[in-house]
Enzyme design. Structure first.
Site, PDB file in Angstrom:
ATOM      1  N   ASP A 101       0.824  -1.206   0.000  1.00  0.00           N
ATOM      2  CA  ASP A 101       0.000   0.000   0.000  1.00  0.00           C
ATOM      3  C   ASP A 101       0.861   1.259   0.000  1.00  0.00           C
ATOM      4  OD1 ASP A 101      -1.384  -2.264   1.663  1.00  0.00           O
ATOM      5  OD2 ASP A 101      -2.998  -1.023   0.904  1.00  0.00           O
ATOM      6  N   LYS A 102       0.310   2.341  -0.540  1.00  0.00           N
ATOM      7  CA  LYS A 102       1.022   3.620  -0.553  1.00  0.00           C
ATOM      8  C   LYS A 102       0.918   4.321   0.801  1.00  0.00           C
ATOM      9  CE  LYS A 102       1.117   8.217  -2.713  1.00  0.00           C
ATOM     10  NZ  LYS A 102       0.852   9.002  -1.491  1.00  0.00           N
TER      11      LYS A 102
END
Length: 424
Positions: free
Chosen positions: A89-90
């Protein structure tokens, strides 16, 4: 089972929750530290003379593809020499492993990027490959939850999640701010490269900035790549690369798609497979079939990778193996190979394919286009894990481990039952 009230989840095939318990609401990722992911790697083989340098990559609030490009730039190499086992995930704090081809360990010292650290852990004779990991550990905090009966609701969902919840592909599989990847993938499968490129560049979503929405809408209406190049925000590197190709090669939409990184291009097609799985799983629930009680013709996927088909003769053995956690019911997601239908779930998948106008030949053509095989694959229909849940005031902290390809947001979704956009 409870049906989702959110149109976006309906659109992505994620139509049900396993529990009827009211959601705790709240918000994910109020800060990156609320979403901590630690990759559990496969054992590395000691190979002092291996061609691939293995590094531990720790990052905060970085999208992986962008991080890899920036690392490659600092190293003075092509980003294509860097590979990884899982996309993280960012908006999170993540630790994972990457392999870099033909790089001396001391070169890593040239990488100085805010919120990124690289640590050499060894060498290998082979690059990392997508999915080549044991799993991921998650430490997640959900803040601003609904306080009424919070502890009781958390406990009730924890018990349901231990038994098994629908193993949907999560929102980030389709794009977080712009859940469009499966739509682009479908158009690639249909061989409509113009529509695929225009959708990727030009479909706007409400959570984007006004500048981005305006640039996308203008391109979708005019196909004016030169104007798009002037209007698209500089951080939209993939869209700008596609527009730049179209400026130099007007009308070459296939070439514009190939301006995308090969892994991203292949993910667009596989996202459509993920969409098919979500829809088929929801159809199973629509028809009143259980997630844990097998039907004749169901596929079984064992922990060691072995596969089997449920028949009238082995039904009782299959039920026993599922209860003991040795295997799970799975759905076969078609690709370029032939499909032999065994039961109702295979029929449902064929009906979905026919509805979308896609067949095995389309996957074969897409394989040639993106230079990546799209074989059929089995995916379990349930996700279950040992969960540690702590309630503190109006926050809930969850700790759990998932195998590759399973989504932490699918677990959080079961607790929160909230608008998917508050989970990004």
């Amino acid at each position: 089972m409870m049906r989702t009230p959110y149109p976006l989840e309906e659109e992505l095939g994620m139509r049900y929750y396993a529990s009827d318990i009211p959601g705790i609401g709240g918000r994910l990722r109020s800060r990156p530290e609320d979403f901590i992911v630690e990759e559990i790697p496969l054992p590395f083989t000691d190979a002092d003379d291996g061609s691939y340098l293995i590094c531990r990559l720790s990052k905060t609030n970085w999208e992986l593809q962008r991080a890899v490009k920036e690392i490659a730039k600092r190293l003075g190499i092509s980003h294509r020499r860097i590979a990884w086992a899982g996309t993280k995930d960012k908006n999170a704090v993540t630790t994972q492993f990457i392999s870099i081809y033909d790089l001396a360990p001391e070169a890593v010292g040239r990488v100085h990027l805010k919120d990124i650290s690289l640590e050499v852990v060894g060498r290998s004779q082979h690059p990392l490959t997508l999915g080549g990991l044991v799993g991921n550990r998650f430490d997640i905090t959900i803040r601003d939850c609904i306080p009424e009966d919070l502890a009781a609701r958390v406990q009730a969902v924890t018990e349901v999640a231990a038994a098994g919840i629908p193993n949907y592909y999560g929102l980030q599989r389709f794009g977080v701010v712009r859940p469009v990847t499966h739509v682009v993938g479908e158009k690639i499968l249909n061989g409509d490269y113009e529509a695929a490129a225009v959708t990727y560049i030009g479909r706007a979503y409400p959570l984007e900035t006004e500048e981005a929405q305006g640039a996308r809408t203008h391109f979708a209406e005019t196909r004016d790549a030169r104007a798009a190049l002037a209007e698209l925000p500089v951080q939209m590197t993939y869209e700008r690369a596609m527009a730049n190709h179209l400026v130099a090669n007007p009308g070459d939409y296939a070439g514009a798609l190939r301006a995308l990184p090969p892994k991203l291009l292949s993910l667009l097609v596989s996202a459509f497979q993920s969409y098919l799985f979500n829809c088929a799983l929801s159809c199973r629930i629509d028809e009143g079939m259980s997630l844990t009680e097998p039907e004749v013709g169901d596929h079984l996927l064992f922990q060691d990778g072995r596969e089997d088909i449920v028949t009238t003769r082995n039904m009782r053995a299959a039920q026993l193996q599922i209860r003991r956690g040795r295997c799970r019911i799975a759905i076969f997601i078609p690709g370029s190979g032939p499909v032999v239908p065994h039961g109702r779930m295979d029929e449902i998948m064929q009906e979905l394919m026919q509805k979308e106008g896609i067949d095995a030949g389309d996957f074969e053509r897409a394989s040639r286009f993106v230079e990546m095989k799209f074989d059929g694959v089995l995916r379990p229909i349930t996700l279950s894990t040992d969960l540690q849940a702590e309630v503190s005031d109006e926050s809930v902290r969850l700790g759990f481990t998932l195998p590759p390809g399973h989504y932490a947001t699918t677990v959080c979704r079961e607790y929160m039952k909230a608008d998917p956009y508050v989970m990004i």
